[in-house]
Enzyme design. Structure first.
Site, PDB file in Angstrom:
ATOM      1  N   ASP A 470     -85.784 -17.582 -43.737  1.00 33.52           N
ATOM      2  CA  ASP A 470     -85.452 -18.999 -43.798  1.00 33.52           C
ATOM      3  C   ASP A 470     -84.202 -19.158 -44.656  1.00 33.52           C
ATOM      4  O   ASP A 470     -84.232 -18.935 -45.861  1.00 33.52           O
ATOM      5  CB  ASP A 470     -86.626 -19.789 -44.385  1.00 33.52           C
ATOM      6  CG  ASP A 470     -86.424 -21.298 -44.322  1.00 33.52           C
ATOM      7  OD1 ASP A 470     -85.274 -21.737 -44.120  1.00 33.52           O
ATOM      8  OD2 ASP A 470     -87.417 -22.029 -44.493  1.00 33.52           O
ATOM      9  N   HIS A 471     -83.099 -19.568 -44.026  1.00 36.23           N
ATOM     10  CA  HIS A 471     -81.827 -19.626 -44.735  1.00 36.23           C
ATOM     11  C   HIS A 471     -81.769 -20.774 -45.744  1.00 36.23           C
ATOM     12  O   HIS A 471     -80.827 -20.854 -46.541  1.00 36.23           O
ATOM     13  CB  HIS A 471     -80.675 -19.761 -43.738  1.00 36.23           C
ATOM     14  CG  HIS A 471     -79.438 -19.035 -44.158  1.00 36.23           C
ATOM     15  ND1 HIS A 471     -79.264 -18.524 -45.420  1.00 36.23           N
ATOM     16  CD2 HIS A 471     -78.302 -18.749 -43.490  1.00 36.23           C
ATOM     17  CE1 HIS A 471     -78.079 -17.951 -45.512  1.00 36.23           C
ATOM     18  NE2 HIS A 471     -77.476 -18.071 -44.349  1.00 36.23           N
ATOM     19  N   ARG A 472     -82.742 -21.681 -45.723  1.00 36.77           N
ATOM     20  CA  ARG A 472     -82.794 -22.709 -46.758  1.00 36.77           C
ATOM     21  C   ARG A 472     -83.180 -22.111 -48.100  1.00 36.77           C
ATOM     22  O   ARG A 472     -82.812 -22.633 -49.161  1.00 36.77           O
ATOM     23  CB  ARG A 472     -83.810 -23.793 -46.373  1.00 36.77           C
ATOM     24  CG  ARG A 472     -83.476 -24.566 -45.107  1.00 36.77           C
ATOM     25  CD  ARG A 472     -84.596 -25.503 -44.728  1.00 36.77           C
ATOM     26  NE  ARG A 472     -85.843 -24.788 -44.465  1.00 36.77           N
ATOM     27  CZ  ARG A 472     -86.983 -25.375 -44.098  1.00 36.77           C
ATOM     28  NH1 ARG A 472     -87.013 -26.703 -43.951  1.00 36.77           N
ATOM     29  NH2 ARG A 472     -88.060 -24.675 -43.868  1.00 36.77           N
TER      30      ARG A 472
END
Length: 501
Positions: A470-472
């Site tokens: 998850d790039h968040r």
């Protein structure tokens, strides 16, 4: 004991995490059977697993309300149990007369009954019912008001006229004389009228010609619509016009009407298979769709020489205390993930809107393919287990999943997942995150491949890892370091254990 208190109706319970319905796979009892307390009576498949439900009371099965294969909402009665069958037959007055013995209501009485709509009930044809202000709720915004439309008065017009009373109403005008019916137009005539074709083969009199050619045709008195062009896309050239003027032009060919295209061959339903989307398959589809369009996925790949890992597994199998233990490459991959999480705790976290929840425990999920679909049971607090305990937990998890006995509790609360696509002969993949998790590792097949080892090309055991995150939460640097540490462990597990523990 009265008949009412003797007959107990057993409702389908919530089997965990707010499940709303379940499918009855098999009844383990039948009407008339004598059952004991906590005896399994029915096998139900929920959106997560197939479970056996025990009886809440001892007694005799009086009625089964739903057959096998039916989907039942949570809280719906599924079986009736007589908790005191030795007390004799149940009185009809206490249990209610059968439907066949009740008087049939007359048509007049049924017509006189007015059923009030329930609160929140949606009228047929309306989406969402009536919204505030008397408008109909649609998918986005609100539709038109239900009130009658009002016309805007014209400029300079007199104020709104009063509505005429019935006494002053104008008599209705006589109905106009019927107009004679026109002759029916055939489909062929309609097509011919709509597709007027010129000599150039183009509908509607359209002619392709450049302005100088048009001027030349006008000067020479040549009708361009009667010519058949020899230029690109059927356009008319100067030569076409000059030949027409000299009388040597080729007569325009009559337009050819293309035959209607035949439709593709139709196959009957006997050559199609329709699989209902329900249970585990439906939950997986919902979770994957929600995750794919919620968490911004990034996937990185790493190819690793795992020859030393495979040799370490051989030595482990040869030890006396490990001879009865199932040892597979997945065991050391799981150990590598758990050690890498210790070095990068942010990977084991959850996005919670306005905060990130970093978890100090690892519920390690292992994706398992079953006959009912993909499930992801997890090993609770796997980071605290020894290598032997981790091996036993993996073996039990896989065997339970294959037998279809995985409980909903075993599939809830996962924090990090491994999917072993290598068992299908696949090198790697781009896995989708399970909802609520920030990373998932795809472990590919281990193959013997040419590899540069100590300056020479030699056959080595090689695999490819794919990490989706998850790039968040996980940026490229953190994801790369986490994947690199897993690869370093698999390249030399013994050295990594000495250095990291």
């Amino acid at each position: 004991m009265s008949g009412v208190s003797r007959i107990k109706e057993f409702n389908l319970p919530d089997l965990g995490e707010g499940l709303t319905e379940g499918e009855i796979l098999a009844w383990l009892v039948k009407e008339g059977d004598t059952i004991e307390l906590n005896q399994p009576i029915v096998e139900v498949e929920t959106a997560k697993a197939a479970v056996e439900i025990p009886a809440k009371w001892a007694g005799q099965v009086r009625s089964i309300f739903h057959p096998e294969g039916s989907t039942v909402e949570v809280g719906t009665p599924i079986i009736a149990i007589d908790t005191d069958p030795g007390a004799g037959p149940v009185e009809a007055s206490t249990t209610g007369a059968p439907a066949a013995d009740l008087p049939t209501p007359s048509a007049a009485s049924l017509a006189a009954v007015e059923i009030a709509p329930e609160e929140g009930m949606v009228e047929p044809g309306l989406i969402g019912g009536v919204a505030p202000g008397g408008r109909t709720a649609v998918l986005v915004g609100y539709g038109p008001r239900n009130a009658p439309a009002k016309r805007r008065p014209r400029k300079g017009a007199s104020p709104e006229r009063p509505v005429a009373t019935p006494a002053a109403s104008v008599p209705p005008a006589p109905a106009p004389a019927p107009v004679p019916a026109a002759a029916p137009v055939t489909a062929a005539a309609a097509v011919a009228a709509a597709t007027t074709v010129n000599g150039n083969g183009r509908p509607g009199g359209l002619v392709l010609a450049k302005p100088p050619v048009r001027k030349l045709a006008k000067d020479l008195g040549v009708d361009l619509g009667s010519l058949r062009g020899s230029g690109p896309l059927g356009s008319i050239t100067r030569e076409d016009v000059q030949r027409a003027a000299s009388g040597t032009a080729t007569a325009a060919e009559p337009p050819t009407v293309a035959a209607p295209a035949t439709s593709a061959a139709a196959f009957g339903a006997d050559r199609e298979q329709r699989i209902p989307v329900k249970g585990v398959r439906r939950l997986t589809a919902e979770n994957m769709s929600r995750s794919a369009f919620t968490a911004p996925h990034v996937t990185e790949f790493l190819t690793v020489d795992v020859t030393r890992t495979m040799k370490a597994l051989d030595r482990l199998r040869g030890r006396r205390e490990w001879r009865d233990v199932r040892v597979s490459p997945l065991l050391l991959v799981a150990k590598a993930v758990l050690l890498a999480v210790r070095r990068h705790p942010m990977v084991n976290s959850t996005w919670a809107g306005d905060e990130i929840v970093v978890k100090e425990y690892v519920n390690l999920g292992i994706a398992a393919a079953t006959e009912r679909g993909l499930i992801v049971p997890n090993i609770k607090d796997a980071g605290r287990l020894t290598l032997r305990e981790l091996a036993d937990a993996l073996t039990d998890l896989v065997q339970t999943a294959k037998a279809g006995r995985t409980s909903p509790a075993d599939m809830s609360g996962g924090t990090l997942t491994i999917t072993n696509v290598g068992v299908f002969g696949v090198d790697t993949g781009t896995p989708i995150l399970p909802p609520g998790e920030s990373a998932i590792l795809a472990f590919g097949a281990v193959r013997e491949m040419p590899w540069v080892h100590k300056g020479k090309v030699r056959p080595r055991q090689v695999t490819t890892l794919g990490l989706s995150f998850d790039h968040r939460i996980i940026d490229g640097e953190l994801g790369s370091k986490f994947l690199r540490d897993i690869g370093d462990f698999l390249a030399d597990p013994e050295a990594a254990l000495l250095a990291w523990t």
